[in-house]
Design a protein around this motif. Sequence first.
Motif, short mmCIF file in Angstrom:
data_model
loop_
_atom_site.label_atom_id
_atom_site.label_comp_id
_atom_site.label_asym_id
_atom_site.label_seq_id
_atom_site.Cartn_x
_atom_site.Cartn_y
_atom_site.Cartn_z
N ARG A 40 0.83 -1.28 0.08
CA ARG A 40 -0.06 -0.10 -0.03
C ARG A 40 0.81 1.24 0.10
NH1 ARG A 40 -2.08 3.38 3.90
NH2 ARG A 40 -1.39 2.25 5.58
N TRP A 41 1.88 1.08 0.69
CA TRP A 41 3.01 2.45 0.88
C TRP A 41 3.60 2.52 -0.44
CZ3 TRP A 41 3.80 6.46 3.77
CH2 TRP A 41 3.10 6.58 5.37
N ILE A 42 4.02 1.49 -1.18
CA ILE A 42 4.50 1.77 -2.34
C ILE A 42 3.89 2.31 -3.46
CG2 ILE A 42 5.63 0.35 -4.28
CD1 ILE A 42 6.41 -1.79 -2.34
N ASN A 43 2.52 1.92 -3.58
CA ASN A 43 1.58 2.47 -4.38
C ASN A 43 1.47 4.13 -4.13
OD1 ASN A 43 1.28 -0.17 -5.83
ND2 ASN A 43 -0.66 -0.52 -4.48
N GLN A 44 1.34 4.32 -2.70
CA GLN A 44 0.94 5.50 -2.43
C GLN A 44 2.11 6.51 -2.79
OE1 GLN A 44 -0.84 5.90 1.55
NE2 GLN A 44 0.27 7.94 1.93
N LEU A 45 3.35 6.22 -2.47
CA LEU A 45 4.42 6.93 -2.82
C LEU A 45 4.56 7.24 -4.16
CD1 LEU A 45 6.85 5.44 -0.33
CD2 LEU A 45 5.84 7.62 0.03
N GLN A 46 4.48 6.23 -4.99
CA GLN A 46 4.60 6.35 -6.36
C GLN A 46 3.36 7.10 -7.00
OE1 GLN A 46 4.22 2.15 -7.50
NE2 GLN A 46 6.50 1.94 -7.53
N GLN A 47 2.14 7.19 -6.46
CA GLN A 47 1.30 8.22 -6.83
C GLN A 47 1.78 9.63 -6.73
OE1 GLN A 47 -2.48 6.93 -5.20
NE2 GLN A 47 -2.66 5.18 -5.95
N LEU A 48 2.62 10.02 -5.43
CA LEU A 48 3.13 11.15 -5.22
C LEU A 48 4.44 11.49 -5.84
CD1 LEU A 48 2.60 11.04 -1.14
CD2 LEU A 48 1.33 12.30 -2.81
N ASN A 49 4.76 10.53 -6.93
CA ASN A 49 5.96 10.85 -7.87
C ASN A 49 7.19 10.61 -6.97
OD1 ASN A 49 4.58 11.12 -10.14
ND2 ASN A 49 3.98 13.07 -9.53
N ILE A 50 7.09 9.92 -6.07
CA ILE A 50 8.66 9.58 -5.43
C ILE A 50 9.05 8.58 -5.86
CG2 ILE A 50 9.24 9.00 -2.82
CD1 ILE A 50 7.28 10.92 -1.93
N PRO A 51 10.15 8.06 -6.46
CA PRO A 51 10.61 7.02 -6.74
C PRO A 51 11.05 5.98 -5.49
CG PRO A 51 12.51 8.77 -6.89
CD PRO A 51 11.22 9.44 -6.39
N VAL A 52 10.56 4.80 -6.01
CA VAL A 52 10.79 3.71 -4.72
C VAL A 52 11.92 2.89 -5.43
CG1 VAL A 52 9.71 1.95 -3.55
CG2 VAL A 52 8.23 3.94 -4.36
N TYR A 53 12.87 2.61 -4.62
CA TYR A 53 14.17 1.93 -4.87
C TYR A 53 14.08 0.39 -3.99
CZ TYR A 53 15.62 6.08 -7.48
OH TYR A 53 15.94 7.29 -7.97
N GLY A 54 14.13 -0.56 -4.91
CA GLY A 54 14.35 -1.89 -4.07
C GLY A 54 15.88 -2.16 -3.62
N THR A 55 16.32 -3.29 -3.40
CA THR A 55 17.56 -3.72 -3.23
C THR A 55 17.61 -5.16 -3.52
OG1 THR A 55 17.17 -4.10 -0.59
CG2 THR A 55 18.43 -2.12 -1.45
N SER A 56 18.47 -5.42 -4.46
CA SER A 56 18.64 -6.65 -4.90
C SER A 56 19.69 -6.67 -6.08
CB SER A 56 17.40 -7.17 -5.86
OG SER A 56 17.57 -8.51 -6.46
N LEU A 57 20.40 -7.93 -6.08
CA LEU A 57 21.70 -8.20 -7.10
C LEU A 57 21.11 -8.64 -8.33
CD1 LEU A 57 24.59 -9.95 -4.93
CD2 LEU A 57 24.59 -8.00 -6.19
N GLU A 58 19.92 -9.37 -8.18
CA GLU A 58 19.33 -10.08 -9.38
C GLU A 58 18.62 -8.88 -10.19
OE1 GLU A 58 16.07 -13.65 -10.58
OE2 GLU A 58 16.69 -13.31 -8.55
N GLY A 78 19.67 -6.02 -10.80
CA GLY A 78 19.70 -4.69 -10.11
C GLY A 78 20.97 -3.93 -11.08
N ILE A 79 21.12 -2.70 -10.43
CA ILE A 79 21.95 -1.77 -10.84
C ILE A 79 22.75 -1.23 -9.64
CG2 ILE A 79 20.57 -1.34 -12.74
CD1 ILE A 79 19.69 1.36 -11.72
N SER A 80 24.01 -0.74 -10.08
CA SER A 80 24.76 -0.13 -9.11
C SER A 80 24.20 0.98 -8.51
CB SER A 80 26.04 0.21 -9.50
OG SER A 80 26.54 0.91 -8.70
N MET A 81 24.25 1.45 -7.16
CA MET A 81 23.46 2.79 -6.82
C MET A 81 24.16 3.59 -7.51
SD MET A 81 25.34 2.83 -2.99
CE MET A 81 27.06 3.44 -2.65
#
Length: 252
Positions: free
Chosen positions: A171-189, A191-194
């Motif tokens: 729910r929070w991910i959806n809410q933040l994305q609606q506010l145009n706040i980029p949501v970054y996960g963490t994963s090697l698979e 994934g891209i370098s920070m």
Amino acid sequence: MKQMKLIQSPKNEKVKQWRKLLTKKGRDTTKSFLVEGEHLVEEALRANLIQELIVTENYYGKLAKAKYASLEMFVISNEVAKVISDTETPQGIFSVCKQLNETNIEGSKFLLIDAVQDPGNLGTMIRTADAAGIDAVIVGTGSVDIYNSKVIRSAQGSHFHLPVVRSELTRWINQLQQLNIPVYGTSLENGISMYEITPSHSFALIVGNEGQGMSQELLKLTEKNLYIPIYGKSESLNVAIATGILLYYLRG
């Protein structure tokens, strides 16, 4: 000061209530939690979250009574202190605090935590988010309780500095994305370098479980998934350390 009440027996009903706050069920039922130690009690006082103050007879003599004048106070025996403390050497001062309500959380920088189970890790992550100027920490299903006593001690008062709440991460991910706040996960698979991300005043970072990482369900919802380059021979970083590196980099 409000009337002082003396409790000397561990069998007292009030003591039984406090002991229940050492369990998640007890904390959830009462919407309160117990903190121990002068530093944490003072942080709770500044945040206006203390419901009851509890001190040993020995500690009462050195208590700055004027500071706590408006609070309901209980003076307890050392025997009672041992019963309500989960440390080997009770510090002599405790407080019962009310839990923070999830409503009215605002800001542009968020840390979301997916199924982190070690209390020391979670407390350190909350403390690090506080130090990095993050606006709120959202702790999802499968994580250790945010009011676990070891989490409280590891966070060193940061629960009282910024919103730390339990909630459904999807729910929070959806809410933040609606506010145009980029949501970054963490994963090697996949994934891209920070370092491929430009630091910004607005972002949300999700970090996952110590062994399994983030859930696949959440990884599919993020804008990008990041990893921290490893330059030595270590296979991975501790999740709390990784969280600190990523938060400080992303905020620039």
